[in-house]
Design a protein around this motif. Structure first.
Motif, PDB file in Angstrom:
ATOM      1  N   LEU A  34      27.103 -44.682 -13.650  1.00  0.00           N
ATOM      2  CA  LEU A  34      27.606 -44.448 -12.297  1.00  0.00           C
ATOM      3  C   LEU A  34      28.783 -43.473 -12.304  1.00  0.00           C
ATOM      4  O   LEU A  34      28.868 -42.588 -11.447  1.00  0.00           O
ATOM      5  CB  LEU A  34      28.026 -45.763 -11.645  1.00  0.00           C
ATOM      6  N   ARG A  75      29.549 -39.960  -7.947  1.00  0.00           N
ATOM      7  CA  ARG A  75      29.500 -40.182  -6.498  1.00  0.00           C
ATOM      8  C   ARG A  75      30.318 -41.373  -6.039  1.00  0.00           C
ATOM      9  O   ARG A  75      30.662 -41.454  -4.865  1.00  0.00           O
ATOM     10  CB  ARG A  75      28.062 -40.365  -6.051  1.00  0.00           C
ATOM     11  N   GLN A  76      30.596 -42.307  -6.928  1.00  0.00           N
ATOM     12  CA  GLN A  76      31.279 -43.537  -6.556  1.00  0.00           C
ATOM     13  C   GLN A  76      32.708 -43.541  -7.070  1.00  0.00           C
ATOM     14  O   GLN A  76      32.992 -42.976  -8.126  1.00  0.00           O
ATOM     15  CB  GLN A  76      30.564 -44.748  -7.161  1.00  0.00           C
ATOM     16  N   SER A  77      33.586 -44.207  -6.345  1.00  0.00           N
ATOM     17  CA  SER A  77      34.957 -44.375  -6.820  1.00  0.00           C
ATOM     18  C   SER A  77      34.953 -45.340  -8.005  1.00  0.00           C
ATOM     19  O   SER A  77      33.995 -46.096  -8.201  1.00  0.00           O
ATOM     20  CB  SER A  77      35.836 -44.948  -5.707  1.00  0.00           C
ATOM     21  N   GLY A 121      34.611 -48.767  -6.747  1.00  0.00           N
ATOM     22  CA  GLY A 121      33.227 -49.060  -6.400  1.00  0.00           C
ATOM     23  C   GLY A 121      32.378 -49.360  -7.621  1.00  0.00           C
ATOM     24  O   GLY A 121      31.532 -50.253  -7.598  1.00  0.00           O
ATOM     25  N   ASP A 140      30.510 -52.785  -8.529  1.00  0.00           N
ATOM     26  CA  ASP A 140      29.093 -52.787  -8.880  1.00  0.00           C
ATOM     27  C   ASP A 140      28.875 -53.461 -10.231  1.00  0.00           C
ATOM     28  O   ASP A 140      27.835 -54.041 -10.481  1.00  0.00           O
ATOM     29  CB  ASP A 140      28.545 -51.361  -8.901  1.00  0.00           C
TER      30      ASP A 140
END
Length: 125
Positions: free
Chosen positions: A73, A78-80, A83, A87
């Motif tokens: 990820l 794309r994700q902080s 985040g 996840d």
């Protein structure tokens, strides 16, 4: 995720199926309990069999999958980091940082900056 697991090994079919199921975030977010549940075997039996065939405990196995998932990820960019940690199934960000550093030898932020496939997409670090 979990490229190290060899499904053609001598592991019982139920363990191989549980290891495949453990790649699903819905399973690995529950930790070793998730692996035990999808195996439909007793906790101690899963622990002994995992140690024999995987060379690690169910907890270590699940944490490795979690780390690989987090790295994937972060590499997507794309994700902080918050985040990604959520996840991963953990709300304590410092715990996530500690685990990530132990596994990859760097912080999640440094990993994200170095590996993000599209650095502009991950601008909300």
């Amino acid at each position: 995720v979990d490229a190290a697991f060899d499904p053609t090994s001598s592991a019982p079919a139920w363990l191989a199926a549980a290891c495949l199921a453990a790649r699903d975030p819905a399973v690995f977010r529950r930790g070793a309990t998730g692996l035990v549940e999808v195996s439909r075997r007793g906790h101690e039996h899963v622990c002994r069999t995992a140690q024999r065939h995987l060379g690690m405990s169910p907890t270590d196995y699940i944490n490795r999958i979690r780390m690989e998932h987090a790295a994937m990820l972060l590499g997507e960019g794309r994700q902080s980091i918050e985040g990604v940690a959520a996840d991963w199934g953990i709300s304590n960000l410092s715990y996530f940082y500690r685990w990530f550093r132990q596994h990859y030898g760097t912080t999640p932020l440094a990993y994200k900056k170095r590996h993000a496939s599209n650095p502009l997409a991950g601008s909300s670090l």
